[in-house]
Design a protein around this motif. Structure first.
Motif, short mmCIF file in Angstrom:
data_model
loop_
_atom_site.label_atom_id
_atom_site.label_comp_id
_atom_site.label_asym_id
_atom_site.label_seq_id
_atom_site.Cartn_x
_atom_site.Cartn_y
_atom_site.Cartn_z
N PRO A 167 -26.10 -40.82 -32.68
CA PRO A 167 -26.44 -41.38 -31.35
C PRO A 167 -25.70 -40.64 -30.23
CG PRO A 167 -25.93 -43.13 -32.91
CD PRO A 167 -25.56 -41.84 -33.59
N ASP A 168 -26.33 -40.62 -29.07
CA ASP A 168 -25.73 -39.95 -27.91
C ASP A 168 -24.59 -40.81 -27.36
OD1 ASP A 168 -25.15 -38.60 -25.58
OD2 ASP A 168 -26.96 -39.23 -24.51
N PRO A 169 -23.34 -40.30 -27.38
CA PRO A 169 -22.21 -41.11 -26.88
C PRO A 169 -22.35 -41.44 -25.39
CG PRO A 169 -21.52 -38.84 -27.26
CD PRO A 169 -22.89 -38.97 -27.83
N PHE A 170 -23.16 -40.65 -24.67
CA PHE A 170 -23.36 -40.90 -23.23
C PHE A 170 -24.50 -41.90 -22.98
CE2 PHE A 170 -21.53 -36.68 -23.75
CZ PHE A 170 -20.48 -36.69 -22.83
N GLY A 171 -25.23 -42.24 -24.06
CA GLY A 171 -26.28 -43.25 -23.94
C GLY A 171 -27.49 -42.83 -23.14
N LYS A 172 -27.71 -41.52 -22.99
CA LYS A 172 -28.83 -41.06 -22.16
C LYS A 172 -30.00 -40.52 -22.97
CE LYS A 172 -25.91 -39.49 -18.31
NZ LYS A 172 -25.38 -38.29 -17.68
N TYR A 173 -29.71 -39.96 -24.15
CA TYR A 173 -30.75 -39.27 -24.93
C TYR A 173 -30.86 -39.89 -26.32
CZ TYR A 173 -30.65 -35.73 -21.25
OH TYR A 173 -30.74 -35.10 -20.05
N GLU A 174 -31.89 -39.44 -27.06
CA GLU A 174 -32.11 -40.06 -28.38
C GLU A 174 -31.05 -39.66 -29.41
OE1 GLU A 174 -35.64 -38.11 -30.58
OE2 GLU A 174 -36.04 -37.76 -28.46
N SER A 175 -30.30 -38.57 -29.16
CA SER A 175 -29.21 -38.19 -30.08
C SER A 175 -28.18 -37.36 -29.32
CB SER A 175 -29.75 -37.38 -31.26
OG SER A 175 -30.01 -36.04 -30.83
N PHE A 176 -27.04 -37.16 -29.98
CA PHE A 176 -25.98 -36.33 -29.40
C PHE A 176 -26.50 -34.89 -29.21
CE2 PHE A 176 -21.33 -34.75 -30.10
CZ PHE A 176 -21.15 -34.66 -28.73
N ALA A 177 -27.25 -34.39 -30.18
CA ALA A 177 -27.80 -33.03 -30.07
C ALA A 177 -28.79 -32.95 -28.91
CB ALA A 177 -28.49 -32.62 -31.37
N HIS A 178 -29.63 -33.97 -28.75
CA HIS A 178 -30.60 -33.94 -27.65
C HIS A 178 -29.87 -33.89 -26.30
CE1 HIS A 178 -33.48 -35.18 -30.76
NE2 HIS A 178 -34.43 -34.76 -29.93
N HIS A 179 -28.76 -34.62 -26.21
CA HIS A 179 -27.96 -34.60 -24.98
C HIS A 179 -27.43 -33.18 -24.72
CE1 HIS A 179 -24.10 -34.76 -22.79
NE2 HIS A 179 -24.70 -35.67 -22.06
N ASN A 180 -26.80 -32.60 -25.74
CA ASN A 180 -26.19 -31.28 -25.54
C ASN A 180 -27.24 -30.18 -25.39
OD1 ASN A 180 -23.74 -32.46 -25.50
ND2 ASN A 180 -23.09 -31.77 -27.52
N ASN A 181 -28.38 -30.34 -26.07
CA ASN A 181 -29.48 -29.38 -25.88
C ASN A 181 -30.00 -29.44 -24.44
OD1 ASN A 181 -29.40 -28.50 -28.52
ND2 ASN A 181 -31.07 -29.81 -29.22
N ALA A 182 -30.07 -30.66 -23.89
CA ALA A 182 -30.53 -30.81 -22.50
C ALA A 182 -29.53 -30.15 -21.55
CB ALA A 182 -30.69 -32.29 -22.15
N MET A 183 -28.23 -30.32 -21.85
CA MET A 183 -27.20 -29.68 -21.02
C MET A 183 -27.33 -28.15 -21.09
SD MET A 183 -25.49 -32.17 -19.72
CE MET A 183 -27.03 -33.05 -19.74
N LEU A 184 -27.61 -27.65 -22.30
CA LEU A 184 -27.76 -26.21 -22.49
C LEU A 184 -28.95 -25.68 -21.68
CD1 LEU A 184 -27.05 -23.54 -24.01
CD2 LEU A 184 -28.72 -24.24 -25.72
N ARG A 185 -30.07 -26.37 -21.75
CA ARG A 185 -31.26 -25.90 -21.02
C ARG A 185 -31.03 -25.95 -19.52
NH1 ARG A 185 -35.10 -29.45 -24.87
NH2 ARG A 185 -36.90 -28.10 -24.86
#
Length: 526
Positions: A114-132
């Motif tokens: 799970p995304d620790p920031f509570g914004k995305y469907e997973s932690f990877a999705h959060h960091n992938n969004a940050m990367l993009r």
């Protein structure tokens, strides 16, 4: 000959490192485009952390090689930004919220955490969004590819079967590189536990390569499971090689710390029947003490810090220069990088094409340089802000307008941005340590002479006139300076509180004769 023909001819012989790298790819496809119809560049990320200055450098340098290849060849290219987001979460990062929650998901693929920031469907999705978002912010041209999506969609299935077919050859490559205890449990294939969803680090036995079937132990139970379509991922060196093989990667850079991994992955790629990409090993950044920069230590400079105190082009300039040489990355390198960038940019229009291709700004802007010039150096701006103290942008422009006729934020937008950087640099880095020393007796005598001569100058004296006065005093044996630079150093240390500084003629003309005389009076009273 068209301009692109002239550039292509010059690029064939250019010693600039992006052209040297691009020529490796030209040689790789001497007979024409590959079967896939394009040359594929790749950069890879472990999405357990956020993008940082190393991410920027790797994508920037890869893009520079890609642009250089475009100058040499008409074969189309793609740049893939690949996220290893099926990796198991190895440890809880220090810099994220909800650490206890993350600890419950250790070992699971990052796309299942799970995304620790509570914004995305997973932690990877959060960091992938940050990367993009990060790559988009700098205008990079890339295609984002997720490991999880590729594995689950079956895009890697043929390559995974090939891994099982060549399993013993891969083990022969990897086992000699491992410690004894690691050899006992090592497996190129990491099955996903059907029970816990964890990426298992257990030995596996190949049952049927064509069906993708393997056997392994999971909490005491023997399980047979397909590794296809998301049933497993690969150990990272094997994963890297499989990706090169499956996607047909032609070019990928790596830091010097990964040379051994590149060697092993290249052997595995060949064992799979593929051709490893061309590559380039860049040196790592060091901090002020010469120690390697580490994200967990927080030493060195962050990307945000650099962009607070200098423009993006100055960072690109610093990344371009001597990538195979270890370079220190700290606050002190920013002003020089800014001024050197502008120096090279100023030289570019007057250079013959061969020199232009070796000029860093050609690679920073892919030959399409922005219009505009800088009427003062960043160093001079910093010195001006330094003596002004707690200045505003408008006050700085007030001085600049006296020095550069018609100067304004509209006529010099890049200078306006640099004023913002200079004010921030002074506030955070210079002001807390600024210390002007009192002059020695001979220096005081020289400063008195300088003051007298400045007082006698006509209203419209030029920077050159003032510089001649400064020179003459430094050379006058009366004041006993062994070398001219001792006089300049005395001026910098007593008037500006710095060890280095600008041409004093330029500085005095910019700051104003009356203001400069006030500085001298303060120094003499110290």
């Amino acid at each position: 000959m068209t301009m692109s023909d002239i550039i292509r001819t010059a690029a064939q012989a250019s010693k600039a490192w992006p052209y040297e790298e691009a020529r490796k790819l030209l040689k790789r496809y001497a007979a024409g485009a590959p079967d896939k119809g394009h040359v594929l560049f790749e950069t890879g990320y472990g999405p357990s952390g956020l993008p940082h200055i190393g991410t920027f450098n790797e994508v920037l340098r890869t893009t520079m090689v890609r642009n250089a290849f475009h100058a040499l060849s008409d074969i189309p290219t793609r740049l893939v930004a690949f996220s290893d987001d099926m990796d198991g979460l190895r440890k809880v990062p220090d810099n994220v919220p909800n650490q206890a929650m993350l600890a419950e998901h250790l070992g699971k693929p990052l796309t299942q955490v799970p995304d620790p920031f509570g914004k995305y469907e997973s932690f990877a999705h959060h960091n992938n969004a940050m990367l993009r978002e990060f790559l988009d912010r700098f205008g990079f041209d890339y295609e984002f590819v997720s490991a999880t999506e590729q594995y689950r969609a079956g895009a890697f299935d043929d390559a995974l079967r090939q891994v099982l077919r060549r399993y013993s050859a891969i083990m022969d490559i990897m086992l000699p590189t491992l410690r004894k205890e690691r050899q006992a449990t090592y497996s190129p294939v990491l099955p996903i536990s059907p029970r816990s969803g964890i990426v298992l680090q257990v030995p596996v036995e190949v049952i049927d390569a064509e069906a993708g079937l393997v056997r392994f132990e999971d909490e005491g139970e023997t399980i047979e499971q397909s590794i296809l379509s998301g049933g497993a991922k690969l150990q990272w060196k094997v994963d890297w090689a499989m990706r090169w093989y499956a996607l047909g990667v032609d070019y990928e850079m790596a830091g010097k710390d990964l040379i051994d991994s590149v060697t092993q992955s290249s052997k595995i790629c060949r064992a799979l029947g593929g051709r490893p990409p061309e590559g380039f090993n860049y040196e790592m950044f060091l901090d002020e003490k010469g120690e390697k920069i580490s994200k967990s230590k927080g030493n060195g400079l962050s990307l945000e810090q650099w962009l607070t105190y200098g423009p993006q082009e100055s960072l690109s300039f610093y990344a371009y220069r001597e990538p195979k040489k270890a370079k220190q990355l700290h606050m002190g390198v920013i002003p020089r990088a800014v001024d050197e960038y502008w120096q090279f940019r100023g030289n570019y229009p007057k250079q013959p094409v061969e020199q232009q291709l070796g000029n860093p700004v050609h690679h920073i802007h892919d030959g399409k340089l922005p219009a505009g010039e800088l009427p003062v150096t960043f160093g001079l701006l910093l010195n001006l802000v330094g003596v002004m103290g707690d200045a505003t942008r408008e006050q700085v422009w007030g001085y600049l307008q006296n020095y550069v006729p018609g100067a304004s934020a509209e006529t010099y937008p890049e200078l306006d941005a640099l004023i913002g950087h200079a004010l921030a640099y002074h506030r955070d880095f210079v002001a807390p340590t600024l210390k002007r020393r009192a002059p020695e007796p001979n220096e005081a005598a020289a400063l008195t002479r300088l003051d007298e001569q400045l007082a006698a100058l006509p209203e419209n004296a030029s920077a050159e006139d003032i510089q001649n006065i400064v020179y003459a005093i430094g050379k006058d044996e009366t004041f006993g300076f062994a070398e001219l630079r001792d006089w300049f150093k005395a001026l910098y240390q007593t008037l500006l509180g710095a060890d280095q500084g600008p041409r004093m003629g330029s500085f005095i003309a910019l700051y104003g004769v009356a203001n400069s005389r006030r500085l001298i009076a303060e120094a003499l009273a110290a």
